[in-house]
Structure formats: C-alpha cells, structure tokens
Design a protein around this motif. Structure first.
Motif, short mmCIF file in Angstrom:
data_model
loop_
_atom_site.label_atom_id
_atom_site.label_comp_id
_atom_site.label_asym_id
_atom_site.label_seq_id
_atom_site.Cartn_x
_atom_site.Cartn_y
_atom_site.Cartn_z
N LEU A 166 -2.43 -14.49 5.99
CA LEU A 166 -1.73 -14.81 7.23
C LEU A 166 -2.38 -14.17 8.45
CD1 LEU A 166 2.00 -14.54 6.04
CD2 LEU A 166 0.76 -16.62 6.63
N GLY A 167 -3.32 -13.25 8.20
CA GLY A 167 -4.04 -12.62 9.30
C GLY A 167 -3.84 -11.13 9.45
N ALA A 168 -3.08 -10.52 8.57
CA ALA A 168 -2.80 -9.09 8.68
C ALA A 168 -3.98 -8.24 8.23
CB ALA A 168 -1.57 -8.73 7.85
N GLN A 169 -4.09 -7.07 8.83
CA GLN A 169 -5.00 -6.04 8.33
C GLN A 169 -4.20 -5.17 7.36
OE1 GLN A 169 -8.32 -5.88 9.14
NE2 GLN A 169 -7.93 -7.81 10.22
N VAL A 170 -4.62 -5.14 6.11
CA VAL A 170 -3.79 -4.53 5.07
C VAL A 170 -4.55 -3.46 4.30
CG1 VAL A 170 -2.28 -5.00 3.09
CG2 VAL A 170 -2.66 -6.79 4.79
N THR A 171 -3.85 -2.36 4.04
CA THR A 171 -4.34 -1.31 3.16
C THR A 171 -3.38 -1.18 1.98
OG1 THR A 171 -5.42 -0.04 4.93
CG2 THR A 171 -4.79 1.17 2.95
N ILE A 172 -3.92 -1.08 0.77
CA ILE A 172 -3.12 -0.83 -0.42
C ILE A 172 -3.39 0.59 -0.90
CG2 ILE A 172 -2.67 -1.49 -2.82
CD1 ILE A 172 -3.67 -4.29 -2.14
N LEU A 173 -2.34 1.35 -1.12
CA LEU A 173 -2.46 2.70 -1.68
C LEU A 173 -1.96 2.68 -3.12
CD1 LEU A 173 -1.01 4.80 1.30
CD2 LEU A 173 -3.39 4.10 0.90
N SER A 174 -2.80 3.10 -4.04
CA SER A 174 -2.44 3.12 -5.45
C SER A 174 -2.64 4.52 -6.02
CB SER A 174 -3.29 2.11 -6.23
OG SER A 174 -2.96 2.12 -7.60
N ILE B 41 2.39 0.26 -0.36
CA ILE B 41 2.41 1.41 -1.27
C ILE B 41 2.61 0.87 -2.68
CG2 ILE B 41 3.42 3.68 -1.73
CD1 ILE B 41 4.77 3.44 1.07
N GLY B 42 1.57 0.95 -3.50
CA GLY B 42 1.65 0.43 -4.86
C GLY B 42 0.60 -0.63 -5.11
N GLY B 43 -0.25 -0.40 -6.13
CA GLY B 43 -1.35 -1.30 -6.42
C GLY B 43 -1.16 -2.11 -7.68
N GLY B 44 0.10 -2.40 -8.04
CA GLY B 44 0.36 -3.28 -9.17
C GLY B 44 0.35 -4.74 -8.76
N VAL B 45 0.84 -5.60 -9.65
CA VAL B 45 0.81 -7.04 -9.39
C VAL B 45 1.59 -7.39 -8.12
CG1 VAL B 45 1.64 -9.26 -10.25
CG2 VAL B 45 0.42 -7.73 -11.77
N ILE B 46 2.76 -6.80 -7.94
CA ILE B 46 3.57 -7.12 -6.76
C ILE B 46 2.88 -6.66 -5.49
CG2 ILE B 46 5.76 -6.68 -5.59
CD1 ILE B 46 6.01 -8.56 -7.99
N LEU C 157 7.08 -0.98 0.30
CA LEU C 157 7.21 -0.17 -0.92
C LEU C 157 7.18 -1.09 -2.13
CD1 LEU C 157 7.75 2.79 -1.96
CD2 LEU C 157 10.11 2.04 -2.25
N ALA C 158 6.13 -0.96 -2.95
CA ALA C 158 5.97 -1.78 -4.16
C ALA C 158 5.50 -0.90 -5.31
CB ALA C 158 4.99 -2.91 -3.90
N THR C 159 6.19 0.23 -5.49
CA THR C 159 5.76 1.23 -6.47
C THR C 159 6.50 1.12 -7.80
OG1 THR C 159 7.22 2.77 -5.30
CG2 THR C 159 4.88 2.96 -4.88
#
Length: 354
Positions: free
Chosen positions: A26-34, A10-15, A189-191
C-alpha cells in the motif's frame, strides 16, 4: 495516513510478515522486529486450512475463517510471485473420520469413507468430507513471506527483543528493545503467544507437540494419503514430497520447552489407531510450538487503548488460515482508517469488565 510513514510490526511470524507485506504494497515504510524468527508458531504448525473440518460454530469467527480461505489462492499467487518461493498450497480436501456414527451434511457412511480413503482403521464407522478445505506447507509459507518481505524492501530485523512498550497520554511513545529504543508513527503487535509479556491482555501459550514420518521411496509415486485426516484425537497431514505431519497435543504448561515421551506417545498411539499404516514408516522429526490462546479462543484484532497501536494476535489454532484476512483487515485499518465490520467481534474490549 500519508505515504512514507513508518510502521513497526512487532513479531516476525506469519501474521506479522503477512501484515507487513500488505502495508508495504500500500506504500508504507515498514520495519519488522522479531525476537527469534525460528520460534514463530508458524514453524510448528501443520498448515491446515480447515474452517469446515474444525467445525467452527456459525458466527463471525466462522465467517472470518471462510473469507480467509477464499482469499488463499490469489494471496498465495501474489506472495509466490514476489518471493519466487512455492508455499505448497494444496486444496486436497479434509476427511474427518469418526469412531461413532453420526449424520448430517457432508457425512459419509462406513462404506463411503473407506472407499474415499483406504487404510483407515476398521474402527472408523464414517466421517465428514470437506473438499474445499486444504493445506499449505507452513514452513515454506514462512520462507516465502520472509523472502517477499526482503524483496519489497521491508526492514526485517531478527534477534531484536522488544522488552517494553512505553505509553503516554493514549499513545505509544517508543519501544524499549534489546538494541536500544525505537520509534515509529504506528505500531502493530503481532507477537502471538508472547503478547502478554508486552501488554496486559488475556492470552496464554498453549503448547503443541508434533512429529512427522516419511513415506518410503517405493510408495512415493502413489502416496497412501492424498487428503488430510482430521480425526477426533489427531490430525494427519500428508505433503506431496512424502512427509506426513502428525499433531498435535494441547497443553497448558506455559512456555515449557521440548518434546516429552508422554506427548510423543500420545501422538503415535492416536495416529496409528486412525491410520495403522503409519506404524511402518520411519520417524522423521519431532518438534513443538506455542499457540496464542485467548479465553474464548478467538483472535484479538483492531484498535487498542493507544491511538497508534494496533493489535493482531491471539489466533490460537488458526494463524496460518487467518493470515490473508488478518493482513487485509489490519492494513486497511492502519493505512486507510477503514474498519471492516468483522473487526468489532474481535476487539480487546470484549474482555474489559468496564
């Protein structure tokens, strides 16, 4: 965690971007929500990599910042190789001029500092020189991270606002968003400055106004600044393309938008006091952003009250600097269940009166 697990950042900034990339590698399936990609604090930063110039007190935060600075060259090469976008990394060194005399390690006397950097105000009586500090072009870094995310197959979803994190019996059950409910096996959480809107953590926005000027064409072959100036009231960050970034105010005004005359005047006055040559340069741009500030101005990293929710927020002035180390620590924690000893000092539990 087994390969193929789904993680939502959660969060599409630098972090958020840096962490998602590390997990994907590392092999994860990842979604970013911004919620709004353009509103990320990284767009408004100056891109300084300044653990020494910031004079962070010895301790875990100091160690975290130095470790991240050490990771930067190799991390940048990795991101640029994936994205094909240069991030403007420049170990130019940071000069910290002072108007009152001091002493100590890295101190330059009056003659030395004016030899180090011509054009400083006559009021500068000395300063500190930190050759290992440097900078990155923060906007180019975000472009590079975004391109790398897409190249790696990360699902980057912009204009998706998470309005609530639903929790039950020590786990996140789903996210309520502007585009319906979303679920994953794990959530990060990276908001940044907006984190308190989703979780009851002690974090507030600290507004920073900034501006830039442009070195005239005839001076581009011999730029007047070849290092960052980190003054007592202002910082001045030269880019290789002739832009000079000037910042930043620090205002406790919530999410009040826009530049103000007072803020811009403060920046101009302090910048011209330190480096008078700037008054001749054309004004290029003004902007603002919101730093995520905790009560002790340290980030919140690591586990939360929910087993499948990890925190990576509250980086305040050091989000750009701490991106590589945050991504590594959080990815190791989430994917390998390996908690680095550094994380303990940044737990949310330090704010828990219980």
């Amino acid at each position: 965690m087994s390969s193929g697990s789904e993680i939502i950042v959660i969060g599409g900034g630098v972090i958020g971007l840096a962490t998602a990339i590390e997990l994907r590698l590392l092999g994860a399936q990842v979604t970013i929500l911004s919620k709004d990609f353009k509103a990320a604090a990284g767009h408004a930063a100056a891109g300084m990599l300044a653990p020494q110039a910031e004079q962070i007190a010895p301790g875990t935060m100091h160690d975290l910042c130095l470790d991240s600075r050490e990771l930067y060259p190799e991390w940048v090469r990795k991101i640029e190789a994936i994205s094909g976008v240069d991030v403007g990394y420049w170990q130019c060194g940071i000069l910290a001029p002072r108007y009152l005399s001091a002493s100590g390690q890295d101190w330059l006397d009056t003659d030395s500092i004016h030899q180090q950097q011509s054009g400083l105000s006559e009021s500068v009586v000395g300063g500190y020189w930190y050759p290992a500090d440097g900078q990155v072009d923060n906007r180019a870094l975000i472009r590079s991270l975004s391109s790398a995310s897409q190249a790696l197959g990360i699902n980057l979803r912009d204009s998706v606002e998470v309005t609530a994190i639903h929790r039950n019996q020590g786990r996140v059950t789903h996210l309520e968003t502007s585009q319906g409910d979303l679920t994953a096996q794990h959530y990060i959480l990276a908001t940044g400055a907006w984190s308190q809107q989703l979780l009851p953590i002690p974090l507030i926005p600290r507004k920073g106004q900034m501006l830039s000027v442009l070195v005239p064409n005839e001076q581009r072959d011999n730029l007047p600044l070849q290092q960052v100036l980190f003054g007592e009231e202002i910082y001045i960050v030269p880019r290789r393309d002739g832009k000079i970034i000037i910042g930043a105010t620090s205002e406790d005004v919530g999410f009040a938008p826009s530049n103000t005359l007072k803020g811009v005047k403060q920046l101009m006055t302090n910048a011209m006091r330190l480096f008078p040559t700037l008054q001749q340069y054309p004004l290029l741009e003004t902007w603002w952003g919101f730093r995520p500030a905790t009560p002790d101005e340290l980030p919140i990293l690591g586990t939360s009250t929910e087993a499948n929710l990890t925190l990576a927020t509250g980086h305040y002035r050091n989000g750009i600097l701490l991106a590589p180390i945050t991504a590594k620590l959080i990815a190791d924690l989430v994917w390998h269940q390996q908690a680095d000893n550094l994380l303990a000092a940044f737990s949310w539990q330090r704010f828990d009166p219980g």
